[in-house]
Design a protein around this motif. Structure first.
Motif, short mmCIF file in Angstrom:
data_model
loop_
_atom_site.label_atom_id
_atom_site.label_comp_id
_atom_site.label_asym_id
_atom_site.label_seq_id
_atom_site.Cartn_x
_atom_site.Cartn_y
_atom_site.Cartn_z
N GLY A 120 0.79 -1.21 0.00
CA GLY A 120 0.00 0.00 0.00
C GLY A 120 0.83 1.27 0.00
O GLY A 120 0.29 2.36 -0.08
N GLY A 121 2.13 1.15 0.11
CA GLY A 121 3.00 2.30 -0.06
C GLY A 121 3.05 3.26 1.11
O GLY A 121 2.75 2.93 2.26
N TRP A 122 3.44 4.49 0.76
CA TRP A 122 3.68 5.57 1.71
C TRP A 122 2.48 5.81 2.61
O TRP A 122 2.60 5.86 3.83
N GLY A 123 1.30 5.96 2.03
CA GLY A 123 0.11 6.30 2.80
C GLY A 123 -0.23 5.25 3.84
O GLY A 123 -0.60 5.57 4.97
N ARG A 124 -0.12 3.99 3.48
CA ARG A 124 -0.46 2.91 4.40
C ARG A 124 0.54 2.85 5.56
O ARG A 124 0.16 2.76 6.72
N ALA A 125 1.85 2.91 5.23
CA ALA A 125 2.87 2.85 6.28
C ALA A 125 2.77 4.05 7.21
O ALA A 125 2.84 3.91 8.43
N LYS A 126 2.60 5.25 6.63
CA LYS A 126 2.49 6.46 7.45
C LYS A 126 1.24 6.39 8.33
O LYS A 126 1.26 6.81 9.49
N GLY A 127 0.15 5.85 7.79
CA GLY A 127 -1.09 5.72 8.56
C GLY A 127 -0.91 4.82 9.77
O GLY A 127 -1.45 5.08 10.85
N ILE A 128 -0.14 3.75 9.62
CA ILE A 128 0.12 2.85 10.75
C ILE A 128 0.92 3.58 11.83
O ILE A 128 0.61 3.50 13.01
N VAL A 129 1.95 4.30 11.41
CA VAL A 129 2.76 5.07 12.36
C VAL A 129 1.88 6.08 13.09
O VAL A 129 1.93 6.21 14.32
N GLU A 130 1.05 6.82 12.35
CA GLU A 130 0.17 7.82 12.96
C GLU A 130 -0.81 7.17 13.93
O GLU A 130 -1.10 7.73 15.00
#
Length: 182
Positions: free
Chosen positions: A9-19
């Motif tokens: 899922g790329g940048w958005g998915r990984a960043k969403g998990i961190v957030e």
């Protein structure tokens, strides 16, 4: 101890998990752009406890995101002990706001100033896009946020949301020279 993952899922998915992890600890990551040979240019950031990014297509076929967190540092960033709070019975009002700001201003600074100006009824302010180009001028960028206003005591009206939005706009204008775009 570290937590790391590669997710489809790329940048958005990984960043969403961190957030989401930060949000569960009532903390907010302060993302700063970075670069790494393994990560896609423009889709990589560091923050207090680690990094997040989209894997470069030359590294792995498909669209993949990656992150790594230092758990001890993550827990240090938690602002307070996490306690149960009742689910708000009143609906949130959602708005998208975009601010043109000088290039050196980061999203975390804008979010902190907005929370200070609007108070607890600003439930969430999450960046979702950054634009650089002629429309915002040289040395400036536009940062777009998904904003949720919500009260624990009553349903907010459109007028309440407008007043909260104006507090945010005034504070960001005064502190950073921000201009509301949308």
């Amino acid at each position: 101890m570290h937590l790391a993952a590669i997710v489809e899922g790329g940048w958005g998915r990984a960043k969403g998990i961190v957030e989401t992890l930060y949000s569960a600890l009532k903390a907010e990551p302060a993302f700063e752009r970075t670069s790494d040979d393994l990560l896609h240019p423009g889709k990589a950031a560091t923050f207090g406890s680690g990094f997040v990014g989209e894997l470069h297509p030359a590294v792995l076929d498909g669209v993949w995101g990656a992150f790594e967190l230092d758990l001890a540092k993550l827990l240090e960033e938690a602002r307070e002990e996490v306690r149960y709070s009742d689910v708000a019975s009143f609906p949130a009002l959602h708005q998208d706001l975009a601010f043109a700001v000088p290039e050196e201003v980061n999203a975390a600074e804008l979010i902190a100033a907005a929370h200070e100006a609007a108070g607890p009824e600003l439930r969430e302010m999450r960046p979702f896009d950054v634009y650089r180009g002629e429309q915002v001028g040289p040395g400036r960028k536009s940062v777009a946020f998904a904003v949720n206003f919500q009260s624990a005591e009553r349903t907010l009206t459109d007028e309440d949301a407008a007043a909260l939005r104006e507090k945010i706009v005034a504070a960001l204008r005064e502190r950073f020279g921000a201009e509301l775009r949308a």
